[in-house]
Design an enzyme around this catalytic site. Structure first.
Site, PDB file in Angstrom:
ATOM      1  N   HIS A  12       0.832  -1.212   0.000  1.00  0.00           N
ATOM      2  CA  HIS A  12       0.000   0.000   0.000  1.00  0.00           C
ATOM      3  C   HIS A  12       0.863   1.257   0.000  1.00  0.00           C
ATOM      4  CE1 HIS A  12      -3.041   2.714   2.292  1.00  0.00           C
ATOM      5  NE2 HIS A  12      -3.135   2.886   0.983  1.00  0.00           N
TER       6      HIS A  12
ATOM      7  N   VAL B 224       5.491   2.849   2.922  1.00  0.00           N
ATOM      8  CA  VAL B 224       4.614   1.840   2.319  1.00  0.00           C
ATOM      9  C   VAL B 224       4.239   0.825   3.393  1.00  0.00           C
ATOM     10  CG1 VAL B 224       5.405   1.958  -0.091  1.00  0.00           C
ATOM     11  CG2 VAL B 224       6.555   0.412   1.481  1.00  0.00           C
ATOM     12  N   GLU B 225       3.016   0.314   3.290  1.00  0.00           N
ATOM     13  CA  GLU B 225       2.583  -0.777   4.168  1.00  0.00           C
ATOM     14  C   GLU B 225       2.680  -2.078   3.385  1.00  0.00           C
ATOM     15  OE1 GLU B 225      -0.804   0.787   7.177  1.00  0.00           O
ATOM     16  OE2 GLU B 225      -1.366   0.942   5.083  1.00  0.00           O
ATOM     17  N   VAL B 226       3.408  -3.037   3.929  1.00  0.00           N
ATOM     18  CA  VAL B 226       3.517  -4.383   3.335  1.00  0.00           C
ATOM     19  C   VAL B 226       2.543  -5.269   4.090  1.00  0.00           C
ATOM     20  CG1 VAL B 226       5.049  -6.356   2.950  1.00  0.00           C
ATOM     21  CG2 VAL B 226       5.919  -4.021   2.655  1.00  0.00           C
TER      22      VAL B 226
END
Length: 443
Positions: A178, A189-191
Site C-alpha cells: 500500500h 509503504v505498508e507491506v
C-alpha cells in the site's frame, strides 16, 4: 551555544525526533522476516493512473530497475510516462540532473496494452480500481502470463489481501503493498501479507520498497490495515466538529497548529472524498459502528464533490486561467448543503484534542490486535504515512509522554461530552491501572 544545545538536546521533542531517526534506520535494515528475498531484475505495473505512474517513477528513478507498465489503453501508459517526465523535469530545471541522465532514466520505463515482456518480471505491482473481482482477475492473468516465481503485490487501500488471493493458484505469492499519494513524495509503504503469504514473498516485497527509497512497515491483513484505520476516526471527528458549526478553516488551522502538515479537511480533499467514502463502509462492516461517518456527509458525495481531483471539495479550486488565491478559501456553499451555520466557537486545543484522541485510541487497539508488530512500527507509520507531528515521536511516544492514565481520563471526559465512540480501549485501561508504558523508560 553549548549551554543552549545542551538544553535542547534534553527536551522531549529531541528525544522523540531521535527515536524516529533510530527507528527508521533500523527498519531500512530489516527484511520483514527471516527468509532471503528473491533477486529483483524487472518490475511490472498494472494500471497507468496516478498511483501506477508514481510507482513506476520511483521504481525506475530511485531503484534503477526496468519497469513495464500495462494499461487497457495507450492514454494510460502515456499518463504514467508523463508522471516520470514531469518529476525528472523539475530536477533538470533546478540543475540537479542533466537532460541526458533524464533520458537514460526514462528509457527504463516502457508500456504495453498486453502482457508482452511480463514473462521476465520478478514482481508485479497492481494499481487498478478498488474492485475485488477486477483484482482477482489481475491475479489470474499475472499467474498465466508471468514466471512461476513472480510476486503479485496489490496496492489496495481497503480490500483484504486474503480475499484478493482467494482464487489464486499460488496464494503464497500474493501480498499487499500500500503506497500513499503522491508516491514520489510520501516515504511510507505498508507491506500486508495474508495468512498464506510466504516469508520469501514478504522479504522480496520489502526489498522492492527499500530499492524505491521507501520505509516499509509490515502490517496485518485487516480492514484499513494500519494507517487508514487510525486516520478514519480522526477525520470522522473533524467532520462531527464541522457539523457542530465549526468553520472549515478553523478546523484545519487547529490541527496544523497542533503540528500536522495539513488539516483533516484539506487532507480529505487531497486524498479524495470518494476514496474516503469507499474505505469507511469496509471499516464499519469489519470493526463496528464507531467508524461510521456522520450521515449528513452523504450529501457531499451526492453533490459530485471528490476534492481537488475534480476541483470540487471542501475548498475552492480556481481553474488554471483564474487568478490563484494567495490563501485557500473554503467553499461556503457546503455549509448550506450540510445545513450548518458556521461560527468559530471551539478552542483550537479542544478541536485538536477530539481528533487526536480518536487516533491515539485506535492506534492502541491496532497494537493490541497485532495489526502492527510493535509500537515503533506504529509510530513510523503515523509520522511517515499521515504526518503525525514528528516532534511528538508518533502516537505511542506521545501517549507515553502524556501517561496512559491521563489518556484514559481524557477519553472518558470526551465520552461523557460527545458520545461512546470515545470509550478508551481495554489496552489503555489496563495500562493506566498498572502504570505501564509502550516503550521502556529511558529508551
Amino acid at each position: 551555544e553549548a549551554r543552549a544545545f545542551g538544553e535542547l538536546a534534553m527536551t522531549p521533542q529531541s528525544a522523540a525526533l531521535r527515536s524516529l531517526f533510530f527507528a527508521s534506520t533500523a527498519l531500512k535494515k530489516e527484511r520483514g522476516g527471516n527468509a532471503q528475498p528473491h533477486a529483483l531484475h524487472r518490475v511490472g505495473i498494472l494500471g497507468g493512473g496516478l498511483m501506477g505512474g508514481g510507482i513506476a517513477c520511483v521504481t525506475a528513478t530511485r531503484g534503477g530497475l526496468p519497469v513495464r507498465i500495462k494499461d487497457i489503453n495507450e492514454t494510460g501508459i502515456n499518463h504514467a510516462l508523463k508522471y516520470s517526465w514531469d518529476v525528472l523535469g523539475k530536477r533538470v530545471r533546478s540543475k540537479r540532473m542533466r537532460p541526458a541522465e533524464r533520458q537514460k532514466q526514462m528509457m527504463l520505463i516502457s508500456g504495453s496494452t498486453d502482457y508482452t515482456g511480463f514473462e521476465q518480471v520478478d514482481i508485479v505491482v497492481e494499481a487498478v480500481f478498488e474492485d475485488l473481482a477486477l483484482k482477482q482477475k489481475m491475479v489470474a492473468e499475472v499467474e498465466a502470463n508471468c514466471a512461476p516465481h513472480t510476486v503479485f503485490a496489490s496496492n489496495t487501500s481497503s480490500l483484504p489481501i486474503g480475499h484478493i488471493a482467494e482464487k489464486a493458484q499460488r496464494p503464497q505469492q500474493v501480498i499487499g503493498l500500500h503506497y500513499f499519494s503522491p508516491v514520489d513524495k510520501m516515504p511510507l509503504v505498508e507491506v500486508i501479507p495474508h495468512a498464506g503469504t510466504s516469508e520469501e514473498t514478504i522479504a522480496t516485497t520489502v526489498a522492492l520498497a527499500h530499492k524505491q527509497g521507501k520505509t516499509a512497515i509490515v502490517v496485518g491483513d485487516s480492514a484499513g490495515f494500519y494507517v487508514n484505520r487510525i486516520l478514519a476516526p480522526y477525520i470522522n471527528e473533524a467532520a462531527r466538529c464541522l457539523l457542530e458549526g465549526e468553520p472549515i478553516e478553523s478546523l484545519d488551522k487547529a490541527l496544523v497548529d497542533f503540528g500536522f502538515p495539513v488539516g483533516p479537511i484539506t487532507l480529505l480533499d487531497e486524498v479524495g472524498i470518494d476514496v474516503g467514502t469507499k474505505i469507511i463502509p469496509v471499516l464499519v462492516e469489519a470493526l463496528g459502528p464507531r467508524f461510521a461517518a456522520p450521515a449528513a456527509f452523504d450529501a457531499v458525495l451526492k453533490d459530485g464533490r471528490k476534492g481537488r481531483k475534480n476541483g470540487r471539495g471542501f475548498y475552492l479550486y480556481p481553474s488554471e486561467g483564474q487568478q490563484r488565491q494567495r490563501r485557500k478559501r473554503a467553499d461556503t456553499s457546503l455549509y448550506t448543503l450540510l445545513g450548518v451555520t458556521p461560527k468559530a466557537h471551539m478552542l483550537p486545543a479542544t478541536v485538536a484534542q477530539r481528533c487526536v484522541m480518536m487516533m491515539l485510541n485506535e492506534a492502541a487497539r491496532c497494537l493490541d490486535e497485532g495489526v502492527i508488530r510493535s509500537a515503533r512500527d506504529g509510530d513510523i507509520g503515523a509520522v511517515f504515512g499521515i504526518g503525525f507531528p514528528p516532534f511528538l515521536g508518533g502516537p505511542f511516544r506521545y501517549m507515553d509522554e502524556l501517561g496512559a492514565e491521563k489518556v484514559v481520563k481524557t477519553l472518558d471526559y470526551l465520552r461523557q461530552q460527545h458520545g461512546e465512540h470515545f470509550a478508551p480501549c481495554e489496552r489503555l485501561q489496563r495500562m493506566a491501572q498498572q502504570g505501564e508504558r509502550f516503550y521502556p523508560l529511558g529508551s
